[in-house]
Design a protein around this motif. Sequence first.
Motif, PDB file in Angstrom:
ATOM      1  N   ALA A   1      -2.330 -54.030  30.502  1.00  0.00           N
ATOM      2  CA  ALA A   1      -0.863 -53.965  30.524  1.00  0.00           C
ATOM      3  C   ALA A   1      -0.380 -52.608  31.032  1.00  0.00           C
ATOM      4  CB  ALA A   1      -0.294 -54.245  29.141  1.00  0.00           C
ATOM      5  N   GLN A   2      -1.029 -51.530  30.590  1.00  0.00           N
ATOM      6  CA  GLN A   2      -0.638 -50.197  31.062  1.00  0.00           C
ATOM      7  C   GLN A   2      -0.870 -50.084  32.569  1.00  0.00           C
ATOM      8  OE1 GLN A   2      -3.184 -47.840  28.576  1.00  0.00           O
ATOM      9  NE2 GLN A   2      -1.619 -47.547  27.006  1.00  0.00           N
ATOM     10  N   ALA A   3      -1.975 -50.613  33.039  1.00  0.00           N
ATOM     11  CA  ALA A   3      -2.283 -50.558  34.478  1.00  0.00           C
ATOM     12  C   ALA A   3      -1.255 -51.352  35.273  1.00  0.00           C
ATOM     13  CB  ALA A   3      -3.689 -51.088  34.730  1.00  0.00           C
ATOM     14  N   ARG A   4      -0.863 -52.531  34.768  1.00  0.00           N
ATOM     15  CA  ARG A   4       0.132 -53.341  35.480  1.00  0.00           C
ATOM     16  C   ARG A   4       1.484 -52.620  35.543  1.00  0.00           C
ATOM     17  NH1 ARG A   4      -3.078 -57.211  33.279  1.00  0.00           N
ATOM     18  NH2 ARG A   4      -1.964 -57.460  31.339  1.00  0.00           N
ATOM     19  N   VAL A   5       1.875 -51.994  34.440  1.00  0.00           N
ATOM     20  CA  VAL A   5       3.146 -51.256  34.436  1.00  0.00           C
ATOM     21  C   VAL A   5       3.069 -50.087  35.416  1.00  0.00           C
ATOM     22  CG1 VAL A   5       4.650 -49.763  33.047  1.00  0.00           C
ATOM     23  CG2 VAL A   5       3.875 -51.963  32.137  1.00  0.00           C
ATOM     24  N   LEU A   6       1.977 -49.365  35.394  1.00  0.00           N
ATOM     25  CA  LEU A   6       1.825 -48.231  36.310  1.00  0.00           C
ATOM     26  C   LEU A   6       1.862 -48.702  37.769  1.00  0.00           C
ATOM     27  CD1 LEU A   6       1.506 -45.184  36.204  1.00  0.00           C
ATOM     28  CD2 LEU A   6      -0.971 -45.516  36.146  1.00  0.00           C
ATOM     29  N   ALA A   7       1.226 -49.828  38.055  1.00  0.00           N
ATOM     30  CA  ALA A   7       1.245 -50.381  39.415  1.00  0.00           C
ATOM     31  C   ALA A   7       2.674 -50.744  39.823  1.00  0.00           C
ATOM     32  CB  ALA A   7       0.326 -51.591  39.510  1.00  0.00           C
ATOM     33  N   LEU A   8       3.418 -51.364  38.916  1.00  0.00           N
ATOM     34  CA  LEU A   8       4.819 -51.709  39.211  1.00  0.00           C
ATOM     35  C   LEU A   8       5.638 -50.459  39.506  1.00  0.00           C
ATOM     36  CD1 LEU A   8       5.898 -54.354  36.517  1.00  0.00           C
ATOM     37  CD2 LEU A   8       5.926 -54.641  38.993  1.00  0.00           C
ATOM     38  N   LEU A   9       5.473 -49.454  38.644  1.00  0.00           N
ATOM     39  CA  LEU A   9       6.267 -48.229  38.790  1.00  0.00           C
ATOM     40  C   LEU A   9       5.874 -47.434  40.025  1.00  0.00           C
ATOM     41  CD1 LEU A   9       6.492 -47.069  35.071  1.00  0.00           C
ATOM     42  CD2 LEU A   9       8.168 -48.356  36.420  1.00  0.00           C
ATOM     43  N   SER A  10       4.647 -47.616  40.510  1.00  0.00           N
ATOM     44  CA  SER A  10       4.232 -46.877  41.709  1.00  0.00           C
ATOM     45  C   SER A  10       4.996 -47.365  42.941  1.00  0.00           C
ATOM     46  CB  SER A  10       2.724 -46.980  41.923  1.00  0.00           C
ATOM     47  OG  SER A  10       2.356 -48.275  42.349  1.00  0.00           O
TER      48      SER A  10
ATOM     49  N   PRO B   1      10.749 -46.712  40.604  1.00  0.00           N
ATOM     50  CA  PRO B   1      11.131 -46.535  39.202  1.00  0.00           C
ATOM     51  C   PRO B   1      11.956 -47.746  38.751  1.00  0.00           C
ATOM     52  CG  PRO B   1      11.584 -44.549  40.458  1.00  0.00           C
ATOM     53  CD  PRO B   1      11.238 -45.623  41.451  1.00  0.00           C
ATOM     54  N   LEU B   2      11.763 -48.152  37.504  1.00  0.00           N
ATOM     55  CA  LEU B   2      12.449 -49.342  36.996  1.00  0.00           C
ATOM     56  C   LEU B   2      12.957 -49.115  35.574  1.00  0.00           C
ATOM     57  CD1 LEU B   2       9.811 -52.042  38.035  1.00  0.00           C
ATOM     58  CD2 LEU B   2      12.090 -51.758  39.031  1.00  0.00           C
ATOM     59  N   PRO B   3      14.070 -49.778  35.220  1.00  0.00           N
ATOM     60  CA  PRO B   3      14.504 -49.748  33.818  1.00  0.00           C
ATOM     61  C   PRO B   3      13.569 -50.623  32.980  1.00  0.00           C
ATOM     62  CG  PRO B   3      16.061 -51.016  35.165  1.00  0.00           C
ATOM     63  CD  PRO B   3      15.011 -50.475  36.087  1.00  0.00           C
ATOM     64  N   MET B   4      13.479 -50.335  31.698  1.00  0.00           N
ATOM     65  CA  MET B   4      12.580 -51.057  30.795  1.00  0.00           C
ATOM     66  C   MET B   4      12.821 -52.564  30.833  1.00  0.00           C
ATOM     67  SD  MET B   4      10.975 -48.559  29.380  1.00  0.00           S
ATOM     68  CE  MET B   4      11.187 -46.912  28.803  1.00  0.00           C
ATOM     69  N   ARG B   5      14.072 -52.953  30.838  1.00  0.00           N
ATOM     70  CA  ARG B   5      14.412 -54.372  30.820  1.00  0.00           C
ATOM     71  C   ARG B   5      13.832 -55.083  32.049  1.00  0.00           C
ATOM     72  NH1 ARG B   5      17.570 -56.720  27.608  1.00  0.00           N
ATOM     73  NH2 ARG B   5      18.657 -54.848  26.988  1.00  0.00           N
TER      74      ARG B   5
ATOM     75  N   LEU C   1       7.004 -58.576  33.763  1.00  0.00           N
ATOM     76  CA  LEU C   1       5.771 -58.853  33.018  1.00  0.00           C
ATOM     77  C   LEU C   1       5.919 -60.060  32.087  1.00  0.00           C
ATOM     78  CD1 LEU C   1       4.563 -55.291  32.013  1.00  0.00           C
ATOM     79  CD2 LEU C   1       3.810 -56.705  33.927  1.00  0.00           C
ATOM     80  N   ARG C   2       7.151 -60.582  31.987  1.00  0.00           N
ATOM     81  CA  ARG C   2       7.443 -61.708  31.093  1.00  0.00           C
ATOM     82  C   ARG C   2       7.043 -61.393  29.641  1.00  0.00           C
ATOM     83  NH1 ARG C   2       6.283 -64.491  35.986  1.00  0.00           N
ATOM     84  NH2 ARG C   2       7.971 -65.891  36.499  1.00  0.00           N
TER      85      ARG C   2
ATOM     86  N   ASN D   1       7.761 -54.334  23.713  1.00  0.00           N
ATOM     87  CA  ASN D   1       6.376 -54.136  24.163  1.00  0.00           C
ATOM     88  C   ASN D   1       6.320 -53.106  25.279  1.00  0.00           C
ATOM     89  OD1 ASN D   1       5.633 -56.126  22.386  1.00  0.00           O
ATOM     90  ND2 ASN D   1       5.315 -57.685  23.944  1.00  0.00           N
ATOM     91  N   VAL D   2       7.278 -53.189  26.190  1.00  0.00           N
ATOM     92  CA  VAL D   2       7.317 -52.260  27.322  1.00  0.00           C
ATOM     93  C   VAL D   2       7.550 -50.838  26.819  1.00  0.00           C
ATOM     94  CG1 VAL D   2       8.579 -51.615  29.417  1.00  0.00           C
ATOM     95  CG2 VAL D   2       8.024 -54.018  28.971  1.00  0.00           C
ATOM     96  N   THR D   3       8.409 -50.692  25.828  1.00  0.00           N
ATOM     97  CA  THR D   3       8.676 -49.361  25.272  1.00  0.00           C
ATOM     98  C   THR D   3       7.382 -48.721  24.770  1.00  0.00           C
ATOM     99  OG1 THR D   3      10.928 -49.984  24.673  1.00  0.00           O
ATOM    100  CG2 THR D   3       9.993 -48.077  23.542  1.00  0.00           C
ATOM    101  N   GLY D   4       6.571 -49.485  24.054  1.00  0.00           N
ATOM    102  CA  GLY D   4       5.288 -48.961  23.558  1.00  0.00           C
ATOM    103  C   GLY D   4       4.347 -48.587  24.688  1.00  0.00           C
TER     104      GLY D   4
END
Length: 140
Positions: free
Chosen positions: A40-49, A52-56, A62-63, A68-71
Amino acid sequence: MPSRRTDPVTLEVVELIGDVVARYHMEYEDAAARHQLTGAQARVLALLSMEPLPMRRIAQKLRCEPSNVTGIIDRLETRGLVERRPDPADRRVKLAAPTEEGLHTAERLRESLDFAREPLSGLSTQERTALRDLLRRMLG
């Protein structure tokens, strides 16, 4: 209501798609672990690369629940891979953005994923294009 039988080719295609997805997820998790990240951390990092995106928005992509995203962002931020910053368009909204180290980590992670590149390299450009077009059509 009459029983709808699926033809054998469709059944095989569905099974093969499932195998591809399972194999991709397994390799992605292994690659993430080599970078001391969860999948999950890798997927978020890939998205943000990519941007930049808001948490929502991350949660939508990621559905999953925004909590969960905040953590995930908290853990990536602790590692110095992500930072929170105000959205220039709306200062009330916080964007998650990769740090320089986060961008390098996302790039190394991408480079370590051989699964998709390896089998696809055995296909011609025309075959890869046809596969891409068929997948796009399937997904609407």
